[in-house]
Design a protein around this motif. Sequence first.
Motif, PDB file in Angstrom:
ATOM      1  N   SER A 113      -1.190   0.897   8.853  1.00 58.57           N
ATOM      2  CA  SER A 113      -2.512   1.024   8.266  1.00 58.57           C
ATOM      3  C   SER A 113      -2.827  -0.211   7.413  1.00 58.57           C
ATOM      4  CB  SER A 113      -2.549   2.305   7.428  1.00 58.57           C
ATOM      5  OG  SER A 113      -3.792   2.477   6.874  1.00 58.57           O
ATOM      6  N   GLY A 114      -1.797  -0.739   6.748  1.00 61.32           N
ATOM      7  CA  GLY A 114      -1.960  -1.983   5.998  1.00 61.32           C
ATOM      8  C   GLY A 114      -2.181  -3.164   6.929  1.00 61.32           C
TER       9      GLY A 114
ATOM     10  N   GLN B  56       3.699   4.235  -1.462  1.00 61.74           N
ATOM     11  CA  GLN B  56       3.692   5.105  -2.653  1.00 61.74           C
ATOM     12  C   GLN B  56       4.942   4.949  -3.513  1.00 61.74           C
ATOM     13  OE1 GLN B  56       1.496   9.030  -1.855  1.00 61.74           O
ATOM     14  NE2 GLN B  56       2.423   8.555   0.122  1.00 61.74           N
TER      15      GLN B  56
ATOM     16  N   LYS C 207       5.892  -1.342  -6.529  1.00 62.43           N
ATOM     17  CA  LYS C 207       7.175  -2.056  -6.533  1.00 62.43           C
ATOM     18  C   LYS C 207       6.957  -3.546  -6.746  1.00 62.43           C
ATOM     19  CE  LYS C 207       8.591  -0.024  -2.607  1.00 62.43           C
ATOM     20  NZ  LYS C 207       9.462   0.259  -1.444  1.00 62.43           N
TER      21      LYS C 207
ATOM     22  N   PRO D 197       2.780   1.526   7.056  1.00 65.95           N
ATOM     23  CA  PRO D 197       2.515   0.092   7.055  1.00 65.95           C
ATOM     24  C   PRO D 197       1.514  -0.376   8.112  1.00 65.95           C
ATOM     25  CG  PRO D 197       4.890   0.534   7.282  1.00 65.95           C
ATOM     26  CD  PRO D 197       4.212   1.847   7.133  1.00 65.95           C
TER      27      PRO D 197
ATOM     28  N   PHE E 197      -2.483   7.456   3.511  1.00 59.17           N
ATOM     29  CA  PHE E 197      -1.166   6.821   3.571  1.00 59.17           C
ATOM     30  C   PHE E 197      -0.541   6.954   4.961  1.00 59.17           C
ATOM     31  CE2 PHE E 197      -1.757   7.571  -0.979  1.00 59.17           C
ATOM     32  CZ  PHE E 197      -1.551   6.284  -1.445  1.00 59.17           C
TER      33      PHE E 197
ATOM     34  N   ASP F 195      -6.252   0.368   2.486  1.00 64.61           N
ATOM     35  CA  ASP F 195      -6.002   0.798   3.863  1.00 64.61           C
ATOM     36  C   ASP F 195      -7.321   1.132   4.553  1.00 64.61           C
ATOM     37  OD1 ASP F 195      -3.365   0.535   3.291  1.00 64.61           O
ATOM     38  OD2 ASP F 195      -2.822   2.625   3.635  1.00 64.61           O
TER      39      ASP F 195
ATOM     40  N   ASN G 135      -3.740   0.162  -2.346  1.00 67.78           N
ATOM     41  CA  ASN G 135      -4.685   1.274  -2.526  1.00 67.78           C
ATOM     42  C   ASN G 135      -4.874   1.555  -4.019  1.00 67.78           C
ATOM     43  OD1 ASN G 135      -5.074   1.934   0.355  1.00 67.78           O
ATOM     44  ND2 ASN G 135      -2.875   2.325   0.290  1.00 67.78           N
TER      45      ASN G 135
ATOM     46  N   ASP H 136       7.738  -5.621  -1.184  1.00 69.66           N
ATOM     47  CA  ASP H 136       8.998  -5.234  -1.836  1.00 69.66           C
ATOM     48  C   ASP H 136      10.195  -6.020  -1.299  1.00 69.66           C
ATOM     49  OD1 ASP H 136       9.330  -4.181   0.685  1.00 69.66           O
ATOM     50  OD2 ASP H 136       9.521  -2.090   0.049  1.00 69.66           O
TER      51      ASP H 136
ATOM     52  N   THR I  27       7.737  -4.522   9.069  1.00 71.53           N
ATOM     53  CA  THR I  27       6.644  -4.952   8.190  1.00 71.53           C
ATOM     54  C   THR I  27       6.409  -6.468   8.266  1.00 71.53           C
ATOM     55  OG1 THR I  27       8.213  -4.932   6.355  1.00 71.53           O
ATOM     56  CG2 THR I  27       6.771  -3.035   6.567  1.00 71.53           C
TER      57      THR I  27
ATOM     58  N   ASN J 199      13.859  -0.643  -2.830  1.00 72.12           N
ATOM     59  CA  ASN J 199      13.336   0.726  -2.720  1.00 72.12           C
ATOM     60  C   ASN J 199      13.667   1.581  -3.933  1.00 72.12           C
ATOM     61  OD1 ASN J 199      12.140   0.525  -0.120  1.00 72.12           O
ATOM     62  ND2 ASN J 199      14.192   0.524   0.779  1.00 72.12           N
TER      63      ASN J 199
ATOM     64  N   THR K 129       7.905   6.178  -3.562  1.00 72.37           N
ATOM     65  CA  THR K 129       8.457   7.452  -4.072  1.00 72.37           C
ATOM     66  C   THR K 129       9.904   7.297  -4.523  1.00 72.37           C
ATOM     67  OG1 THR K 129       8.867   8.073  -1.786  1.00 72.37           O
ATOM     68  CG2 THR K 129       6.927   9.014  -2.799  1.00 72.37           C
ATOM     69  N   ARG K 130      10.682   6.480  -3.800  1.00 73.60           N
ATOM     70  CA  ARG K 130      12.100   6.313  -4.184  1.00 73.60           C
ATOM     71  C   ARG K 130      12.250   5.553  -5.499  1.00 73.60           C
ATOM     72  NH1 ARG K 130      13.898   3.941   1.458  1.00 73.60           N
ATOM     73  NH2 ARG K 130      11.654   3.527   1.491  1.00 73.60           N
TER      74      ARG K 130
ATOM     75  N   ASN L 132      -2.823  -6.084   0.497  1.00 70.89           N
ATOM     76  CA  ASN L 132      -3.216  -4.736   0.920  1.00 70.89           C
ATOM     77  C   ASN L 132      -2.638  -3.745  -0.083  1.00 70.89           C
ATOM     78  OD1 ASN L 132      -1.500  -2.453   2.937  1.00 70.89           O
ATOM     79  ND2 ASN L 132      -3.690  -2.269   2.572  1.00 70.89           N
TER      80      ASN L 132
ATOM     81  N   GLY M 122       0.784  -1.235   0.000  1.00 67.37           N
ATOM     82  CA  GLY M 122       0.000   0.000   0.000  1.00 67.37           C
ATOM     83  C   GLY M 122       0.812   1.278   0.000  1.00 67.37           C
TER      84      GLY M 122
HETATM   85  N1  LIG Z   1      -0.875  -0.004   3.519  1.00 59.58           N
HETATM   86  C1  LIG Z   1       0.165   0.798   3.508  1.00 59.58           C
HETATM   87  N2  LIG Z   1       1.368   0.258   3.335  1.00 59.58           N
HETATM   88  C2  LIG Z   1       2.410   1.096   3.298  1.00 59.58           C
HETATM   89  C3  LIG Z   1       2.277   2.487   3.443  1.00 59.58           C
HETATM   90  N3  LIG Z   1       3.509   3.037   3.358  1.00 59.58           N
HETATM   91  C4  LIG Z   1       4.362   2.013   3.174  1.00 59.58           C
HETATM   92  N4  LIG Z   1       3.698   0.834   3.125  1.00 59.58           N
HETATM   93  C5  LIG Z   1       4.244  -0.510   2.915  1.00 59.58           C
HETATM   94  O1  LIG Z   1       5.288  -0.722   3.850  1.00 59.58           O
HETATM   95  C6  LIG Z   1       6.383  -1.390   3.239  1.00 59.58           C
HETATM   96  C7  LIG Z   1       7.626  -0.535   3.383  1.00 59.58           C
HETATM   97  O2  LIG Z   1       7.364   0.650   2.712  1.00 59.58           O
HETATM   98  P1  LIG Z   1       8.447   1.767   2.389  1.00 59.58           P
HETATM   99  O3  LIG Z   1       9.483   1.238   1.462  1.00 59.58           O
HETATM  100  O4  LIG Z   1       8.906   2.352   3.659  1.00 59.58           O
HETATM  101  O5  LIG Z   1       7.509   2.829   1.674  1.00 59.58           O
HETATM  102  P2  LIG Z   1       7.042   2.847   0.182  1.00 59.58           P
HETATM  103  O6  LIG Z   1       5.881   3.776   0.123  1.00 59.58           O
HETATM  104  O7  LIG Z   1       6.832   1.477  -0.348  1.00 59.58           O
HETATM  105  O8  LIG Z   1       8.287   3.479  -0.586  1.00 59.58           O
HETATM  106  P3  LIG Z   1       8.879   4.973  -0.427  1.00 59.58           P
HETATM  107  O9  LIG Z   1       7.776   5.928  -0.786  1.00 59.58           O
HETATM  108  O10 LIG Z   1       9.999   5.001  -1.416  1.00 59.58           O
HETATM  109  O11 LIG Z   1       9.328   5.111   1.008  1.00 59.58           O
HETATM  110  C8  LIG Z   1       5.973  -1.654   1.801  1.00 59.58           C
HETATM  111  O12 LIG Z   1       5.459  -2.970   1.757  1.00 59.58           O
HETATM  112  C9  LIG Z   1       4.879  -0.637   1.542  1.00 59.58           C
HETATM  113  O13 LIG Z   1       3.941  -1.072   0.580  1.00 59.58           O
HETATM  114  C10 LIG Z   1       0.951   3.026   3.626  1.00 59.58           C
HETATM  115  O14 LIG Z   1       0.733   4.226   3.777  1.00 59.58           O
HETATM  116  N5  LIG Z   1      -0.064   2.128   3.654  1.00 59.58           N
END
Ligand SMILES: Nc1nc2c(ncn2[C@@H]2O[C@H](COP(=O)(O)OP(=O)(O)OP(=O)(O)O)[C@@H](O)[C@H]2O)c(=O)[nH]1
Length: 193
Positions: free
Chosen positions: A78-79, A13, A22, A76, A73, A68, A52, A101, A134, A181, A15-16, A50, A11
């Motif tokens: 929230s997921g 975004q 991913k 995690p 957002f 979520d 969005n 990921d 996670t 990432n 961004t990286r 999970n 869930g």
């Molecule tokens: N449901 C949900 N999962 C999230 C959210 N933010 C991160 N995750 C999940 O948590 C895990 C680690 O996420 P990150 O790599 O920290 O964040 P990301 O959004 O995937 O990537 P970045 O935007 O580059 O930080 C991944 O499996 C994401 O899908 C969120 O707002 N909601």
Amino acid sequence: MKQPVGIILAGGQATRMGGGDKGLLPLGSSTILSHVIERIEPQVAALALNANGDAVRFADFELPVRADSIDGFAGPLSGVLAGLDWAAEVGASHVVSVAADTPFFPCDLVPQLILQANDQGLALAASPSGRQPTFGLWPVALREDLRGALEGGLRKVVQWTQAHGAGTAEFPDDAAFFNVNTPDDLAQAEAML
Ligand SMILES: Nc1nc2c(ncn2[C@@H]2O[C@H](COP(=O)(O)OP(=O)(O)OP(=O)(O)O)[C@@H](O)[C@H]2O)c(=O)[nH]1
């Protein structure tokens, strides 16, 4: 404890990575998400995703898709809450979370989490570099507590798990939790196959 169900956290975004999913990026002859599914499916009683937005992009995986439970957002946790809401619906007492990921996580993740869980059945994975927020085992009994905490602004996984005395399942290998990432990480994951 009965075998838990599983939720794949997809869930974020990304961004990286420049946005998108991913989990849908190619890895070897399939996708990162296919690798994740292959690892978690034998360890759980049922599996959901999970994510969005429009769920149709995941149709090929033939999994229930849950957005979520908290808007905006919230990270995690929230997921995890979405996973707990789904687990309650299907009559499960616990859900295991894995990240979409992270394609090489341990094949004994679930038994180790169960072994190290506290009395409520709450546990988080860890490796030598630290906790893996996670990757956890989450009891449905705590879902309203988690909802309240998220609605109150809590975002830090470890803050919540520590407050509830979560157990820790220690795994010996950081590489098992290598997560993708950036585009460079994707190239590294390809080299790890
Ligand atoms: N449901 C949900 N999962 C999230 C959210 N933010 C991160 N995750 C999940 O948590 C895990 C680690 O996420 P990150 O790599 O920290 O964040 P990301 O959004 O995937 O990537 P970045 O935007 O580059 O930080 C991944 O499996 C994401 O899908 C969120 O707002 N909601």
